[in-house]
Design a protein around this motif. Sequence first.
Motif, PDB file in Angstrom:
ATOM      1  N   SER A  41      16.386  49.008  64.082  1.00 22.90           N
ATOM      2  CA  SER A  41      16.062  48.270  65.308  1.00 22.90           C
ATOM      3  C   SER A  41      17.281  48.066  66.213  1.00 22.90           C
ATOM      4  CB  SER A  41      15.460  46.905  64.946  1.00 22.90           C
ATOM      5  OG  SER A  41      16.357  46.202  64.112  1.00 22.90           O
ATOM      6  N   SER A  42      18.470  48.494  65.789  1.00 28.05           N
ATOM      7  CA  SER A  42      19.655  48.218  66.614  1.00 28.05           C
ATOM      8  C   SER A  42      19.906  49.349  67.593  1.00 28.05           C
ATOM      9  CB  SER A  42      20.876  48.041  65.714  1.00 28.05           C
ATOM     10  OG  SER A  42      21.150  49.253  65.062  1.00 28.05           O
ATOM     11  N   SER A  43      20.533  49.002  68.730  1.00 29.86           N
ATOM     12  CA  SER A  43      20.932  50.035  69.684  1.00 29.86           C
ATOM     13  C   SER A  43      22.452  50.058  69.820  1.00 29.86           C
ATOM     14  CB  SER A  43      20.290  49.768  71.040  1.00 29.86           C
ATOM     15  OG  SER A  43      20.679  48.489  71.484  1.00 29.86           O
ATOM     16  N   HIS A  44      23.132  49.228  69.024  1.00 27.64           N
ATOM     17  CA  HIS A  44      24.588  49.108  69.070  1.00 27.64           C
ATOM     18  C   HIS A  44      25.152  49.714  67.792  1.00 27.64           C
ATOM     19  CE1 HIS A  44      28.542  47.219  69.227  1.00 27.64           C
ATOM     20  NE2 HIS A  44      28.280  46.842  70.463  1.00 27.64           N
ATOM     21  N   TRP A  45      26.208  50.521  67.922  1.00 21.69           N
ATOM     22  CA  TRP A  45      26.723  51.234  66.741  1.00 21.69           C
ATOM     23  C   TRP A  45      27.222  50.295  65.643  1.00 21.69           C
ATOM     24  CZ3 TRP A  45      25.339  55.537  65.044  1.00 21.69           C
ATOM     25  CH2 TRP A  45      25.076  56.617  65.873  1.00 21.69           C
ATOM     26  N   LEU A  46      27.848  49.168  66.029  1.00 23.27           N
ATOM     27  CA  LEU A  46      28.383  48.265  64.995  1.00 23.27           C
ATOM     28  C   LEU A  46      27.262  47.669  64.151  1.00 23.27           C
ATOM     29  CD1 LEU A  46      31.393  46.252  66.470  1.00 23.27           C
ATOM     30  CD2 LEU A  46      31.366  47.773  64.505  1.00 23.27           C
ATOM     31  N   LEU A  47      26.171  47.287  64.824  1.00 22.93           N
ATOM     32  CA  LEU A  47      25.028  46.723  64.084  1.00 22.93           C
ATOM     33  C   LEU A  47      24.411  47.776  63.168  1.00 22.93           C
ATOM     34  CD1 LEU A  47      23.003  44.428  66.493  1.00 22.93           C
ATOM     35  CD2 LEU A  47      23.839  43.869  64.222  1.00 22.93           C
ATOM     36  N   ALA A  48      24.309  49.018  63.690  1.00 20.33           N
ATOM     37  CA  ALA A  48      23.739  50.105  62.884  1.00 20.33           C
ATOM     38  C   ALA A  48      24.607  50.333  61.647  1.00 20.33           C
ATOM     39  CB  ALA A  48      23.653  51.375  63.716  1.00 20.33           C
ATOM     40  N   TRP A  49      25.917  50.334  61.838  1.00 22.71           N
ATOM     41  CA  TRP A  49      26.851  50.527  60.716  1.00 22.71           C
ATOM     42  C   TRP A  49      26.695  49.404  59.691  1.00 22.71           C
ATOM     43  CZ3 TRP A  49      31.017  47.195  59.591  1.00 22.71           C
ATOM     44  CH2 TRP A  49      31.856  47.639  58.556  1.00 22.71           C
ATOM     45  N   MET A  50      26.526  48.161  60.216  1.00 23.20           N
ATOM     46  CA  MET A  50      26.382  47.003  59.322  1.00 23.20           C
ATOM     47  C   MET A  50      25.107  47.136  58.481  1.00 23.20           C
ATOM     48  SD  MET A  50      26.553  43.053  60.456  1.00 23.20           S
ATOM     49  CE  MET A  50      24.853  42.828  60.845  1.00 23.20           C
ATOM     50  N   GLY A  51      24.015  47.583  59.122  1.00 24.21           N
ATOM     51  CA  GLY A  51      22.756  47.783  58.389  1.00 24.21           C
ATOM     52  C   GLY A  51      22.912  48.812  57.280  1.00 24.21           C
ATOM     53  N   LEU A  52      23.618  49.928  57.571  1.00 25.39           N
ATOM     54  CA  LEU A  52      23.841  50.965  56.555  1.00 25.39           C
ATOM     55  C   LEU A  52      24.654  50.421  55.388  1.00 25.39           C
ATOM     56  CD1 LEU A  52      24.636  54.039  58.850  1.00 25.39           C
ATOM     57  CD2 LEU A  52      22.618  53.756  57.426  1.00 25.39           C
ATOM     58  N   GLU A  53      25.645  49.581  55.698  1.00 24.22           N
ATOM     59  CA  GLU A  53      26.486  49.010  54.627  1.00 24.22           C
ATOM     60  C   GLU A  53      25.681  48.049  53.741  1.00 24.22           C
ATOM     61  OE1 GLU A  53      30.200  49.470  53.952  1.00 24.22           O
ATOM     62  OE2 GLU A  53      29.087  51.210  54.612  1.00 24.22           O
ATOM     63  N   ILE A  54      24.839  47.212  54.377  1.00 19.55           N
ATOM     64  CA  ILE A  54      23.990  46.280  53.596  1.00 19.55           C
ATOM     65  C   ILE A  54      23.085  47.088  52.669  1.00 19.55           C
ATOM     66  CG2 ILE A  54      22.088  44.597  53.766  1.00 19.55           C
ATOM     67  CD1 ILE A  54      23.333  43.662  56.413  1.00 19.55           C
ATOM     68  N   ASN A  55      22.547  48.177  53.211  1.00 19.24           N
ATOM     69  CA  ASN A  55      21.671  49.065  52.455  1.00 19.24           C
ATOM     70  C   ASN A  55      22.371  49.623  51.220  1.00 19.24           C
ATOM     71  OD1 ASN A  55      19.340  50.472  52.076  1.00 19.24           O
ATOM     72  ND2 ASN A  55      19.293  51.305  54.131  1.00 19.24           N
ATOM     73  N   THR A  56      23.586  50.134  51.421  1.00 23.50           N
ATOM     74  CA  THR A  56      24.355  50.718  50.304  1.00 23.50           C
ATOM     75  C   THR A  56      24.670  49.659  49.261  1.00 23.50           C
ATOM     76  OG1 THR A  56      25.361  52.235  51.879  1.00 23.50           O
ATOM     77  CG2 THR A  56      26.422  52.060  49.743  1.00 23.50           C
ATOM     78  N   LEU A  57      25.115  48.485  49.724  1.00 23.72           N
ATOM     79  CA  LEU A  57      25.505  47.434  48.774  1.00 23.72           C
ATOM     80  C   LEU A  57      24.304  46.901  48.003  1.00 23.72           C
ATOM     81  CD1 LEU A  57      28.136  45.484  50.906  1.00 23.72           C
ATOM     82  CD2 LEU A  57      28.554  47.010  48.976  1.00 23.72           C
ATOM     83  N   ALA A  58      23.107  46.958  48.607  1.00 22.22           N
ATOM     84  CA  ALA A  58      21.921  46.437  47.917  1.00 22.22           C
ATOM     85  C   ALA A  58      21.457  47.387  46.823  1.00 22.22           C
ATOM     86  CB  ALA A  58      20.805  46.191  48.921  1.00 22.22           C
ATOM     87  N   ILE A  59      21.633  48.710  47.029  1.00 24.81           N
ATOM     88  CA  ILE A  59      21.088  49.642  46.021  1.00 24.81           C
ATOM     89  C   ILE A  59      22.057  49.840  44.856  1.00 24.81           C
ATOM     90  CG2 ILE A  59      21.870  51.862  46.948  1.00 24.81           C
ATOM     91  CD1 ILE A  59      19.069  52.945  46.227  1.00 24.81           C
ATOM     92  N   ILE A  60      23.343  49.540  45.053  1.00 30.82           N
ATOM     93  CA  ILE A  60      24.321  49.824  43.990  1.00 30.82           C
ATOM     94  C   ILE A  60      24.022  49.048  42.692  1.00 30.82           C
ATOM     95  CG2 ILE A  60      26.747  49.357  43.399  1.00 30.82           C
ATOM     96  CD1 ILE A  60      27.426  50.778  46.018  1.00 30.82           C
ATOM     97  N   PRO A  61      23.717  47.733  42.737  1.00 25.22           N
ATOM     98  CA  PRO A  61      23.353  47.059  41.479  1.00 25.22           C
ATOM     99  C   PRO A  61      22.081  47.625  40.848  1.00 25.22           C
ATOM    100  CG  PRO A  61      23.836  45.457  43.185  1.00 25.22           C
ATOM    101  CD  PRO A  61      23.786  46.787  43.851  1.00 25.22           C
TER     102      PRO A  61
END
Length: 346
Positions: free
Chosen positions: A20-40
């Motif tokens: 839902s983001s149109s800003h690169w920083l927000l998009a990057w933050m979403g990808l990082e949350i995604n990665t950190l959530a699947i690792i455990p």
Amino acid sequence: PYITALLIFGLVLGTSITASSSHWLLAWMGLEINTLAIIPLMAQNHHPRAIEATTKYFLTQATAAATLLFASITNAWLTGQWDITLMTHPVPTTMITLALALKLGLAPLHTWLPEVLQGLTLTTGLILSTWQKLAPFALLLQMPCPNQELLIILGLTSTLIGGWGGLNQTQLRKILAYSSIAHLGWMLLIIQFAPSLTLLALLTYLVMTTAAFLTLKNNKATNINALSTSWAKAPLLTAATPLVLLSLGGLPPTTGFLPKWVILQELTKQQLPTTAVIAAMTALLSLYFYLRLCYAMTLTMPPNNTAGTSLWRLPPNQPSLLLALSTPATILLLPLSPAIMALMNL
């Protein structure tokens, strides 16, 4: 259960922020949350293979995220824009495309995907093969890509390597990983000409992959040999599975034929007949290893010894609702293709 619910919420949140983001920083933050959530979720099975897979996954995703952040900062520096839809400079655009290709596991940046998938349980593998593809694809669909050749090269390489890599595999998770690479290649071929077709291909891929993973999970099968005893565990499911696999291969009259058909048609319309022919030929490679799985599952009877017959005495597996929904959807949706195409506003 609370921690699992929290992690799944993190996965959903990360993908939603990115989509839902149109800003690169927000998009990057979403990808990082995604990665950190699947690792455990990946490391919950305390096995050396699982830990190794988690480490490999973390390193590749961190590399891709760092490249993406660097490219978006470079874009802001060169053009003064943080907006995803206003990417004009070719250098950051190419870098971001390659970073997202690494995140998705597109060839030639695919080498981590089969290794990671092989170390995971089938459930986590399903999440990795389906849900984790949504956020990078949301970014690719929003981004204007001036470099058409790059996308076509990535797409064709992926379909070729996705077909070739799976040929001599015996591990089912690696076969599904290469199958995933090939499907993503098909989506990338068409993304710049008809994004709605990419979305259609992605949706059918999600349904077919869900059906395939859940079938294997129901049979507790992780290699080809284990498939040959599946008739004793779930005869009806074993009868339906070859159709699911042929749908993944893209044979009519199954659902998997629809995206391949419309993508080849669109490529021909765009004056790219050579690309269409190469893509169609690489689909034959994938089809070969799906046929191998069909053969192992339905046409080979295990020797009738104690090991083969004792399966009858196991408590029966209860197939899930998701499996019951995804299997018919994988096999039977082709007659509805006019309605599906109308819904996709084509």
